[in-house]
Structure formats: C-alpha cells, structure tokens
Design a protein around this motif. Structure first.
Motif: not given
Lengths: 384, 151, 367
Positions: A35-36, A140-142, A144, A148, A211, A213, A217, C67-70, C239, C246-247, C327-334
């Motif tokens: 995926p990445a 990076l996992g977001g 949303t 936009y 953000n 986070i 990253r 959250m995703e304007i859809r 996050p 997945e990525q 979940r729908w606003t934050f990117p993932r941490l390392r």
C-alpha cells in the motif's frame, strides 16, 4: 562492510543454490504490491528488529520500454508516450518533449500558447501536490486528508477535462504550441479553483500540518544532506528540502517563466518535514503564478505553423523542465530522420529513488513510509 | 566558465579529447579508457567542480557505443557533456563513476541492463529492469525479439 | 400504572425476573433450570453482540464519512443501514484461505481465541439497573486480566501466518499491549481506591450522588483521559493501530486472513471497542446512573425517568464516538514514539496520579 561468515550461517535455495539470507538477517520485500509504495515499486529491506539496515530497490515491474518505443515514433507521436511516465505531471512531461523539439527546430512558440502551457502546467503541479498531500496523510495512517485534498484536485481535473478532453493524461501539447484553443469557461473556472484552494488551504494545515503526531513523524526523519542530494542527483522538492537550489523554472527558464514573479522554496533542514513544507509552499507559489497570467492571456495563434512531418537536424538536444517532482530531462539524439535515433528521459523519480536507501539508513519501517511519502515517487516514471 | 575557457582547460587535462560545440553544451569526446583521468579532475578540481551528474546514458552508434555524461556544477552553474566512446561493441567495458557521483550506481545498472555495458568497479552490477534470464540488450540497435512488432 | 413505571425504569430486571419465574414453573430440576437460563443468556448475549457489531460497523462508516466530508453508505437499505449486512454476507461467502507454509492449527485457532477473549470480558458489565450477567466481586480485575489475554490470539495469528509482515505486526502488538496494560490498570485503580471495591455494581452505587469524573476533581479527570488513550492503544485502534498499520505492514497480524476468519478479527475489534467504552462509562461516568445535579430534585427526578439502559448505552456510545473521532483525525504513531508515550509520559503521570488519588481517598477530599 562485508563480514566473513561460516557457510553454516547461510541459507541457500534448494534448487538454484542461490544465497537467500544469512543467519540473523531479517529481509522483507516491500512491494511490488504494497500500500505504501504507490505502485509496483519493490524494495528489498534488510531489517534488524524494526530498524532498517539496508535497502535495495528492484525495478522493472512496469517497465514498458518507452525509450525504445520512442525510437519508432515520430516527433509528433513520441510526446504522448511521455504522459504515461509521470502520469501526475503528464502535461509537464509533454511540455518537455515539445520544448526539446522546438529547440532543435528553432521554432518560436506563439505567446498565447506559452501562457496556456504555463497555466496548465501550474494547475498540473497543484493537482499533483494535492494528490501528494492526500497520499502522505494516508501513508502516515490518516485517511481523512485524502478526501479534503481531492476536492480541489477534482475541480482541477474538471478544468483539464473541459479544456484538454482528458483528466489525467492530457496530451494537450504539440510541437509549436497547444492542440486547441482554451474552452470559453476556462478563465472563470480557474479563478474559482484558485479561490477555492486559497480558502481551503487552512484546513490542510489544521488537519495535518498542525498535528503534533504528524510533525513528530516527519521531523528529523529521513535526513538528506545537501552534498548527498547533489551526489544522488536529487531534484525537485526532495532536493529543495535539503537546501539545494534546483528549480529549473528559475535556473533555466522556459516558455516565459523568466517574466513571472515567483519564489523558489528552499528549506535547509533536509528532513521529511522540510520536504513537506516545500511542497505546501509550492502550492501557493503555483497559485501565484497562475494569478499573474490568468487575466492576461495574450490573444493570437495557439499553435505555430509546422510541417506535417517534423524532421530534426542532426545532433543532440537536451531540454529540461521542472515537473512536480523535479527535473525532467529529455535527451534526443537525432540523425536527421523523422524519428529520434535515441531518446533518453532523465526522470526525477529515478534519481530521487536512489537517495532513499541513504535517507532510510537506520530508520524504522514507519519512517521509510514517511520518507517515500515526502519524496513522492511515481513508479512508472522510474521504470519508464 | 564559458565554453571557450572550458574547452581550453579540458584540452590541457586530456590530450586525446575532441570537442563538439554545435549543440547547446560543450561536448567532450574521449575514448573510453580516458574517462576516469578526465572526469576525476572535473569533479574534484575547484575551478570545474562538476558535482552534479544530472544525466547519464548511452547511445548505440552500431559500430561503437558512446556513453554520455551530462555534468553541471551547482557552484559555477556551467555545464558540459562528456562522451566516452567504447569501440568494442561485443564486450563493452568502461570504468564506473559511481564512486564519484552516487547517482551513477542505479543509472549504470540501467545502462548495463539495456545496453550491456559492463561497468568496472561497480559495487553492485545487476539487471535493474529486466529479469536475470533476459537475453540481449533491448536498446541496442541490433536487438531483435520474436515478439517485436515492426511497423 | 405501576407496571408502566417498571417497564421504563427497571425494564430489564423486570423481564429477567419474570423469565426466571416462568422457567421455574416449567422446569422442576434446578440443574436443568440453570442450564436453560445459561443458554438463554448466552444466546441473547451473542445476538446482542452481533447486532451491536452491525451497528458499530454502520456507525464507524457514518462517523468516518462525517469526518471526511462525504456521505458514507447510502444505497443498501434505508440510509445505507443494510450495507453492513451485505458486507457480512460477502465475508461469509468468501473462501477462508489458509496459507501453505502456515501452522494450520494455530492459524485457524487464533481468530477464535481473539473473539472469545473479547466476549468473556463482557460478562461483568452492568447494562442497566439490576441487570448484570455476573456480578463478580473482582469485576475490574477480571476485565483487565481477560482483556490482556487478547494479545495471545494476536501473537498466535502473527506467528502462525508464516508471513514476515504478520510477525512484525504481532511483535509490535505484544510490546504495545503489555505496555499499555500498566496505564489502564493504574487509571482503573484510582477509582478502585476511591470507591473501595472491585465489584462493578459497588462502583456504580458509589456514584449515586455524583459521577466519579465530577466528584473526583482533576486527578480522576486525568485518569479518565489516560484510560481513554491507553485503551485506544490496547484495542489497537488508530492512532495506535501499529499492529495492523496498513501502509507499513499491509495489514499486520491479519494480513493472511480472509473471509469469516478475518471477520472474526473485525468482530473482536468492535466488541473490544464496546467493552472499553462500557468500562469507561461504568467507572468514570456512573454506568447506568442518571445524571443528577446536587439538590435540584425536579431535574433529578426527570432524569430518573430516563431508562437506566439508555443512560448506560448513551454514555458508552459517546465514548465510542470519541474513540472513532481519534481514528479518523489522527495519523499513526511510530513504534518508538508509541512506547515513549507510554513509558515516559503516561506511566509516570498515572503513577503520580494514583498517589494523589490515594491521598484524596485517605483524607476524604472528594465530594
């Protein structure tokens, strides 16, 4: 450094006897379906825990031999095969080829065509950066941000569709100008999109840039020094994030960029965060460029007169342009015939890819994704 | 440095260099063994300082191959093109420049893959795009393939 | 009139006791009666969980879309509400692949381990007034210990898949869940100290005169926030979804799973989400206790008329919404940032906080 190992430490393939891996090595293959990697990039990664020790790119999964094909295509046709290289800057790729042919012929392009080319090129750049922003959020996992950014990208694609007849591979440029005149809605819609982008850009900052986070990253991740950027031949935002001035639009202006007022965005940190900010600032610069032109598109012809069969004089011609990802070079060797004798595309992504193993040295797997996101690779451009 | 100055200085370094000024850039044509002696001073010497290898490719001229190096300097912003002629078409060999410019490593892999030029002292020479079992070098002019469609 | 009042306020307990009486008249043998009642309870719980997961799946999509304007699902059924049913049917018909090089027994066992552990944790939850499956005296202890078993299923899945991405995912999950257990435990302990009991019904009773989040002042607010963060990590949701990532890892520990076996992981994710939110609602927000303000008897009485089950589910879904919002606003941490957050920030803070709460409990500083 090569270490001598006992033969018992090596696992070999039963059939071919090929060395698969050494004891204690953990190798994962990132790609060709991953995926990445945004396509069919295959990175072989040597890991130690989560830390990356070594990366080896394996390419060719989408190698179509465009350079070989070009040797059999006429100078009118070969332009369009380049749309399929960096498909996100298809218009700019076409521009590079057309400019190379025009340079070889000594052909003067009408001012109206030049203005149209620049506006479309900058729209392409914005659309490409929008997609990059969307995907780097996604990487990076977001999820949303994706939606936009696609609001504006869709609007730009609609303009492209209306004027060029295609949304992604526009094929609007021909040697000597552009294929047809602008759609009568063009100016109105471009202005609407520009306001939309400027109005919505603060949302981008709210959702990702600000953000904590996301910043953590990217900051101090994937460091690339200026020397390495030069040595690896990096271009575009990837190199400008390392403090290397390499904007072709400034250094070797083409199609009238020299008359326009815009800044070359340079950050000196060399990390992913710098590359991120370069691209974000470039969106605004592109908007600024289009604003200067959109109300003053010169009247006149949109295409210079050319012969039906274009034959280039004998010689070697090199033309470079700034795509959304860096310097695209078109190197044409002509023997005087109606097709190129040899055609080489110096692709920005290929050089940028070669720097990724250096950037990801000692990073985590998650960092590699961040690095690939900010370098913004387009795989068909690497394989060609 | 202007074209003339470059030409003069380069002539001092390599006696065998021929020059071609017809194009946009100054073309320096040298035989392949002369490559490293010419190109090392180009990179290291402060007055040339060609630190940026922005395009490296090969052209098959049927009776000889020519390696084309596009060099520019981020310091002086001058450009020159070095063309190294490889006369042995059947077993072409040339010194690798990957020790001087790191970008050359992948690009030389590509050229090895598509033109069959062997780069001496290359750290990891492999076929980049095509499989290891692929026969022939597609960008050569004499390459034929049973599946190739000629128009 | 009396009956109607019961129906609203004690609806579930009234139903349960009447069922019990009815069964008692029918079945004389006390062992058989117990088995029948257990069966009924089990089946209704399973049915509840399936419906709950359907609803959570639908809610997640709608929240994501918001959250995703859809729009989100809007074709299948009214407002797209049957989309999740269609997806379930699709998953049911998909082939449950088992990879060639995998450890087949563990590979097929893992999804069930994961689902069963998450289902076990639902036992001591109080859904409404006097409506609890198992009011055990070590309620909180039971829930925390059961929920930490989920990591075994995940490790099993990652290891047996014989896929390097799965293995990395499983290892991450091990590190993550073990670390965040500590913060969860400490933040729960702060309430245990204040209420003086591990039994969930006692903890709810202790909030009759005000929820702990209001009574406990800032220290409890801190433990509430820590609990929400740590439990989001515990159930591997963004996050903190590094185990799936997945990525990075193409799906992490469940990369190789397909069909119903994959659906099991999805099911357990939603059940875990519900349990975590229900625990937070029970411990900090008073469970089924209605919202009361000091001496405003009129207002308090009106609040009492809202069924206790509605209070419980309202609070739970509020917290679920917050976790979905993350979940729908934050990117993932390392991975190193994730562990830093726990060991360098959350754990020291919650340790200090526990000390504060103990002082509060000793000196009676809460309301």
């Amino acid at each position: 450094m090569q270490m001598t190992r006992k033969p018992s430490d090596i696992t070999t393939d039963a059939k071919s006897g090929e060395v698969l891996h050494h004891e204690g090595e953990f190798i994962i293959n990132m790609g060709p379906q991953h995926p990445a990697t945004h396509g069919v990039l295959h990175l072989k990664i040597w890991l130690e825990g989560e830390t990356i020790k070594k990366i080896e790119p394996h390419l060719g999964y989408i190698h179509r031999g465009i350079e070989k094909m070009c040797e059999r295509l006429s100078y009118r046709q070969f332009i369009f095969s380049t749309s399929r290289m960096d498909y996100l800057s298809a218009h700019i790729n076409n521009q590079a080829c057309a400019l190379a042919v025009e340079k070889a012929l000594g052909l003067e392009v009408p001012p109206r065509a030049k203005a149209i080319r620049i506006i479309l090129a900058e729209l392409t750049r914005i659309a490409s950066h929008e997609l990059w922003w969307a995907c780097s959020g996604l990487d990076l996992g977001g999820v949303t941000p994706f939606f936009y950014a696609f609001r504006e990208r869709e609007a730009i694609n609609d303009i492209m569709e209306e004027t060029c007849g295609a949304r992604l591979t526009q094929n609007f440029i021909v040697p000597g100008g552009v294929m047809s005149d602008l759609h009568h809605n063009f100016q109105k819609r471009v202005k609407r999109v520009l306001t939309q982008i400027k109005d919505n850009l603060h949302e981008y900052d709210e959702i990702l840039t600000g953000n904590i986070i996301f910043q953590n990253r990217l900051k101090e991740v994937g460091y690339l020094s200026r020397e390495d950027a030069i040595s690896y031949g990096c271009t575009g935002p990837a190199a400008r994030g390392s403090g290397l001035s390499c904007d072709i639009r400034k250094l070797y202006p083409y199609d009238g960029y020299e008359k326009l007022d815009f800044d070359e965005i340079i950050f000196n940190e060399g990390d992913c965060w710098a590359r991120y900010r370069v691209r974000m600032a470039e969106i605004l610069q592109s908007v600024h460029i289009i604003e200067q032109l959109i109300d003053s598109i010169p009247d006149g012809e949109f295409q210079a007169k050319t012969k039906n069969v274009i034959k280039l004089p004998k010689g070697q011609f090199y033309q470079r342009v700034e795509t959304a990802r860096g310097e695209l070079g078109v190197f044409i060797v002509s023997d005087g015939a109606a097709t190129p004798y040899r055609c080489k595309f110096r692709s920005p992504n290929f050089s940028n890819l070669s720097a990724i193993p250096q950037m990801a040295q000692g990073a985590k797997i998650g960092d590699l994704v961040a690095i690939m996101a900010t370098v913004d690779l387009v795989i068909p451009d690497i394989d060609r | 440095m202007t074209k003339e100055e470059l030409k003069y200085k380069l002539g001092e370094i390599s006696r065998e260099a021929a020059f071609d000024e017809t194009g946009e850039f100054l073309n320096v044509i040298i035989p392949s063994p002369e490559l490293l002696p010419l190109i090392k001073p180009l990179r290291l010497n402060k007055e040339f300082y060609f630190d940026y290898l922005f395009c490296i490719t090969c052209v098959d001229w049927k009776d000889y191959l020519s390696m084309v190096y596009h060099l520019t300097s981020t310091l002086h912003r001058h450009t020159c093109v070095v063309q190294a002629t490889i006369t042995d078409v059947h077993c072409p060999q040339i010194e690798s420049v990957s020790g001087i410019w790191k970008t050359a490593e992948l690009n030389e892999n590509e050229i090895y893959d598509l033109f069959g030029v062997t780069f001496l002292n290359h750290p990891n020479l492999r076929r980049l795009f095509l499989g290891d079992q692929w026969k022939g070098y597609p960008l050569r002019k004499d390459y034929t393939d049973e599946h190739m469609i000629l128009l | 009139m009396e009956k109607l009042h019961l129906l609203f306020v004690f609806s579930f307990s009234w139903l349960a006791s009447h069922l019990n009486m009815w069964l008692r008249t029918g079945i004389g043998n006390s062992f058989l009666l117990l088995v029948t009642e257990m069966l009924i309870a089990g089946i209704s719980l399973l049915a509840f969980l399936v419906i709950l997961c359907f609803f959570l799946g639908y809610m997640e999509r709608k929240v994501a879309a918001f959250m995703e304007i859809r729009l989100g699902p809007n074709r299948v059924g009214p407002k797209g509400s049957l989309q999740i049913v269609a997806d379930t049917v699709k998953l049911l018909f998909k082939e449950g692949l088992t990879p060639d090089g995998s450890d087949k027994f563990l590979f097929n066992l893992a999804p069930f381990v994961v689902v069963v552990t998450s289902m076990l944790a639902i036992a001591p939850l109080a859904f409404a007034r006097d409506f609890q499956l198992w009011d055990v005296n070590i309620g909180i202890f039971y829930v925390t210990s059961i929920s930490s078993m989920a990591v075994i299923g995940i490790l099993m899945a990652g290891w047996s898949s014989s896929n390097k991405y799965s293995l990395i995912g499983a290892m991450r999950s091990g590190a993550q869940i073990v670390s965040y257990e500590l913060s969860i435990g400490l933040s729960l302990i702060s309430i245990v100290i204040l209420s003086g009991s591990l039994r969930l019904s006692d903890i709810i009773q202790s909030q009759a005169n005000g929820w702990w989040i209001f009574k406990g002042h800032i220290p409890v607010l801190i433990s509430f926030i820590i609990f929400i963060i740590a439990s989001t990590a515990e159930i591997n949701r963004a996050p903190f979804d590094l185990t799936e990532a997945e990525q990075e890892l193409t799906g992490g520990f469940h990369t190789e799973y397909a069909g119903m076996k994959f659906a099991m992981f999805l099911l357990s994710e939603y059940i875990n989400l519900f349990i975590v939110s229900a625990i937070a609602a029970t411990i900090f927000l008073g469970g089924w206790m209605p919202f009361h303000i000091g001496n405003l008897t009129g207002f308090n009485h009106a609040m009492d008329y809202i069924p206790s089950s509605l209070w419980f589910f309202g609070k739970t879904f509020f917290i679920i919404f917050i976790i979905m919002w993350f979940r729908w606003t934050f990117p993932r941490l390392r991975i190193d940032q994730l562990l830093n957050l726990e060991w360098k920030y959350l754990l020291p803070i919650s340790m200090g906080n526990t000390l504060l709460v103990s002082a509060m409990a000793v000196f009676g500083w809460y309301l």
